[in-house]
Every structure is written in C-alpha cells, then in structure tokens.
Design a protein around this motif. Sequence first.
Motif, mmCIF file in Angstrom:
data_model
loop_
_atom_site.group_PDB
_atom_site.id
_atom_site.type_symbol
_atom_site.label_atom_id
_atom_site.label_comp_id
_atom_site.label_asym_id
_atom_site.label_seq_id
_atom_site.Cartn_x
_atom_site.Cartn_y
_atom_site.Cartn_z
ATOM 1 N N TRP A 89 0.833 -1.066 0.016
ATOM 2 C CA TRP A 89 -0.041 -0.233 -0.182
ATOM 3 C C TRP A 89 0.764 1.252 0.044
ATOM 4 C CZ3 TRP A 89 -4.880 1.566 -0.940
ATOM 5 C CH2 TRP A 89 -5.427 2.772 0.002
ATOM 6 N N ILE A 90 0.706 2.049 -0.756
ATOM 7 C CA ILE A 90 1.658 3.805 -0.834
ATOM 8 C C ILE A 90 0.229 4.267 -0.763
ATOM 9 C CG2 ILE A 90 2.631 4.927 -2.244
ATOM 10 C CD1 ILE A 90 3.031 2.779 -4.169
ATOM 11 N N GLN A 91 0.265 5.347 0.414
ATOM 12 C CA GLN A 91 -0.496 6.150 0.501
ATOM 13 C C GLN A 91 -0.655 7.564 -0.333
ATOM 14 O OE1 GLN A 91 -2.200 6.808 3.878
ATOM 15 N NE2 GLN A 91 -3.612 8.049 2.338
ATOM 16 N N GLY A 92 -1.880 8.209 -0.830
ATOM 17 C CA GLY A 92 -1.747 9.192 -1.825
ATOM 18 C C GLY A 92 -2.349 10.364 -0.925
ATOM 19 N N ALA A 93 -3.210 11.208 -1.808
ATOM 20 C CA ALA A 93 -2.730 13.251 -0.960
ATOM 21 C C ALA A 93 -4.330 13.124 -0.368
ATOM 22 C CB ALA A 93 -2.785 13.832 -1.440
ATOM 23 N N ASP A 94 -4.603 12.874 0.771
ATOM 24 C CA ASP A 94 -5.602 13.705 1.369
ATOM 25 C C ASP A 94 -6.080 15.379 1.297
ATOM 26 O OD1 ASP A 94 -7.453 14.569 3.537
ATOM 27 O OD2 ASP A 94 -6.916 12.540 4.352
ATOM 28 N N PRO A 95 -7.292 15.076 1.351
ATOM 29 C CA PRO A 95 -7.162 16.910 0.633
ATOM 30 C C PRO A 95 -7.196 17.732 1.639
ATOM 31 C CG PRO A 95 -8.632 16.821 -1.033
ATOM 32 C CD PRO A 95 -7.847 15.394 -0.149
ATOM 33 N N ASN A 96 -7.177 17.378 2.369
ATOM 34 C CA ASN A 96 -7.347 18.016 4.197
ATOM 35 C C ASN A 96 -6.249 18.283 4.500
ATOM 36 O OD1 ASN A 96 -10.364 17.647 4.840
ATOM 37 N ND2 ASN A 96 -10.265 15.544 5.219
ATOM 38 N N SER A 133 3.936 18.636 8.545
ATOM 39 C CA SER A 133 2.881 18.021 9.657
ATOM 40 C C SER A 133 2.226 16.518 9.648
ATOM 41 C CB SER A 133 2.351 19.131 10.534
ATOM 42 O OG SER A 133 1.717 19.399 9.213
ATOM 43 N N VAL A 134 2.540 16.201 7.761
ATOM 44 C CA VAL A 134 1.529 15.772 7.437
ATOM 45 C C VAL A 134 2.277 14.587 7.050
ATOM 46 C CG1 VAL A 134 -0.791 16.530 7.086
ATOM 47 C CG2 VAL A 134 0.808 16.538 5.671
ATOM 48 N N PRO A 135 2.474 12.833 6.159
ATOM 49 C CA PRO A 135 3.233 12.261 5.343
ATOM 50 C C PRO A 135 3.496 12.863 4.127
ATOM 51 C CG PRO A 135 0.760 11.556 6.069
ATOM 52 C CD PRO A 135 0.801 12.551 6.710
ATOM 53 N N GLU A 136 4.926 12.297 3.402
ATOM 54 C CA GLU A 136 4.988 12.834 2.157
ATOM 55 C C GLU A 136 4.445 11.569 1.366
ATOM 56 O OE1 GLU A 136 9.566 13.480 2.237
ATOM 57 O OE2 GLU A 136 9.024 16.143 3.566
ATOM 58 N N THR A 137 3.588 11.839 -0.155
ATOM 59 C CA THR A 137 3.075 11.032 -0.562
ATOM 60 C C THR A 137 3.638 11.370 -1.887
ATOM 61 O OG1 THR A 137 0.885 12.162 -0.655
ATOM 62 C CG2 THR A 137 1.471 11.032 0.763
ATOM 63 N N PRO A 138 3.335 10.415 -2.889
ATOM 64 C CA PRO A 138 3.337 11.091 -4.140
ATOM 65 C C PRO A 138 1.923 11.278 -4.279
ATOM 66 C CG PRO A 138 3.617 8.529 -3.933
ATOM 67 C CD PRO A 138 2.902 9.132 -2.905
ATOM 68 N N GLY A 139 1.046 11.973 -4.012
ATOM 69 C CA GLY A 139 0.399 12.275 -4.880
ATOM 70 C C GLY A 139 0.135 13.603 -4.364
ATOM 71 N N TRP A 140 -0.276 14.661 -4.976
ATOM 72 C CA TRP A 140 -0.242 15.843 -5.756
ATOM 73 C C TRP A 140 -1.481 16.788 -4.993
ATOM 74 C CZ3 TRP A 140 1.799 19.581 -9.508
ATOM 75 C CH2 TRP A 140 2.990 18.934 -10.432
ATOM 76 N N GLN A 141 -1.331 17.798 -3.951
ATOM 77 C CA GLN A 141 -2.216 18.484 -2.770
ATOM 78 C C GLN A 141 -3.094 18.902 -3.527
ATOM 79 O OE1 GLN A 141 -3.137 17.889 0.818
ATOM 80 N NE2 GLN A 141 -1.483 16.069 0.952
ATOM 81 N N ALA A 142 -4.513 19.435 -3.085
ATOM 82 C CA ALA A 142 -5.130 20.152 -3.757
ATOM 83 C C ALA A 142 -6.055 21.047 -2.958
ATOM 84 C CB ALA A 142 -5.794 19.616 -5.210
ATOM 85 N N LEU A 143 -6.574 22.073 -2.847
ATOM 86 C CA LEU A 143 -7.685 23.015 -2.909
ATOM 87 C C LEU A 143 -8.980 22.792 -2.683
ATOM 88 C CD1 LEU A 143 -7.707 25.390 -0.774
ATOM 89 C CD2 LEU A 143 -8.377 26.634 -2.946
ATOM 90 N N ASN A 144 -9.006 20.596 -2.545
ATOM 91 C CA ASN A 144 -9.902 20.304 -2.582
ATOM 92 C C ASN A 144 -10.674 19.406 -0.871
ATOM 93 O OD1 ASN A 144 -12.054 18.116 -4.206
ATOM 94 N ND2 ASN A 144 -10.573 16.676 -4.338
ATOM 95 N N GLN A 145 -11.084 20.172 -0.285
ATOM 96 C CA GLN A 145 -11.399 19.675 0.585
ATOM 97 C C GLN A 145 -12.774 19.330 1.134
ATOM 98 O OE1 GLN A 145 -9.801 22.563 0.908
ATOM 99 N NE2 GLN A 145 -7.864 21.824 1.111
ATOM 100 N N ASP A 146 -13.750 19.581 -0.345
ATOM 101 C CA ASP A 146 -15.251 18.808 -0.267
ATOM 102 C C ASP A 146 -15.019 18.188 -1.289
ATOM 103 O OD1 ASP A 146 -14.399 20.379 -2.567
ATOM 104 O OD2 ASP A 146 -16.166 21.748 -2.644
ATOM 105 N N ASN A 147 -13.852 17.641 -1.751
ATOM 106 C CA ASN A 147 -13.715 16.358 -2.708
ATOM 107 C C ASN A 147 -14.185 16.665 -3.896
ATOM 108 O OD1 ASN A 147 -12.305 14.877 -1.538
ATOM 109 N ND2 ASN A 147 -14.256 13.004 -0.473
#
Length: 250
Positions: free
Chosen positions: A34-41, A49-63
């Motif tokens: 398992w590889i962690q993705g990005a969490d919009p939160n 303060s949060v894990p570094e992941t391959p997923g790009w972070q976005a201004l997408n807190q409401d999915n």
Amino acid sequence: MPSFSTIAALSLPLVQLASAHGHVAGIKVNQGAWIQGADPNWFYQPQGSVPETPGWQALNQDNGFVSPDAFSTADIACHKSAKPGKKYIEANGGDTLTLYWNTWPDSHKGPVINYLAKCNGECTSASSGGLSFTKISEAGYLSGNNPGTWVTDTLIAQNFTSDVKIPSGLAPGNYVLRHEIIALHGAGSKNGAQAYPQCLNIKVGGSGSKSLPSGTPGSSLYTSTDNGIIFSLYSAFNSYPIPGPAVWSG
C-alpha cells in the motif's frame, strides 16, 4: 486492510454519503504494498506535519470538481491550486497501478481517463501548468442508456478501484500520472460536467526506450463545449465520445 466502502461509511456522516465525491486515497503497484495517496485535508497543514506522498495536494477539501468554465486554467491539470507530491511511486513499463478512491457516488457516471506527463527534472518541484499530458488509456460508456452502465459503475463494484497500466517499454524517468473521472450527471447543461483530476508522481525504471510524444497542456485538453463535455446522460443514446486527445498507441 478495511474495504473503502467500510471506511467511507464509518468516516462520513450519513447526510453526506449521497453527495460525497472522492479522491485517490492510495495506490498499489502490481497488487503489492500500500502506498498512501494525498488527503485534501492536508492542504493547509504545515510541511512536516503530514506524510509525504506521491499524490499532488489540491485545494479540494470538499472532494469537489473542476468545472468547464475553468478548463482553460491550470486547475484542470491536477485540480485546484495543486501542489506537487513529495515522493514517487516506483514502477516499470508494463506494471499495473491500482488506484483506490476513498468513495464514489453511483449517480456520478462517466469516463475514467489516464494521462502521463514527463517531468523536466524532478516532479516533486514541477508546476501543473508546465506539464504536457499524453493520454495512455480511457474507458467510458458500457451499455444501456438513460443513464446506462459506465466504467464508474465498474469502479464502484471493484471496491472503488481503477487499474491503469504503465505503457510497456516506456523509457525510464520521472512522470506525473493524471487520473481523471468526468462525472456527467449535470452535463446536459452548459458548465454542468464535473472533472475530478488526480495527479501522482511516478519514477519509471527498467530499460525501456519509448519516449512519450510532446503531449498537451492541461489547459488545452478540453473546452467547455466539446462533445463528451456536453452530453445528456438522461436520454436515449448508444455511444459516448470520450473527450480529449487520442490515446497514444505507444
């Protein structure tokens, strides 16, 4: 690992379940670890303060989604105000990535489209507006109509997962995978389609020699009036024109 249907049910209030969209919460290569993705939160959380992941972070807190009136902006590349992932998925040409969405509503039927962009250097410092994407796979309408059965129904039935194969023989290097669902439930009206692009960094190894073609900037992939962006899901039809450039034959 618990199923994502279970996680979604436990983590979201019942009032949200009918309207919740989704994001890519994790990835496996060839059904491996398992590889962690990005969490919009995590978008506003301090670095470290949060894990570094391959997923790009976005201004997408409401999915949420990118609407057609923003298709000419960089937001359509990797979602709103996207920031590059800080790690890589390691894979080779021919490997299969399984992408795990945290949830997806059955009303949001539409195509699943995958693109790759070669990074000029490290993807961890790339700009979404500077990437040019080559379409490597697509799937959409399966059968029936009004609204019919779609590949998004398959995604839901497969525990919110979607597979994408890295092109066989792809030359080693750093790439961004752009994985996208376009929801069509409102697409019968102007500006009604909903794009959900998700970007992930991939470090391709192996000894392949095939280079991606030059590709298309995210802001030029679609227009708001393309066939497939405007589409009446709740009518009689027997085909669907998946928008965007042709799939690279590779």
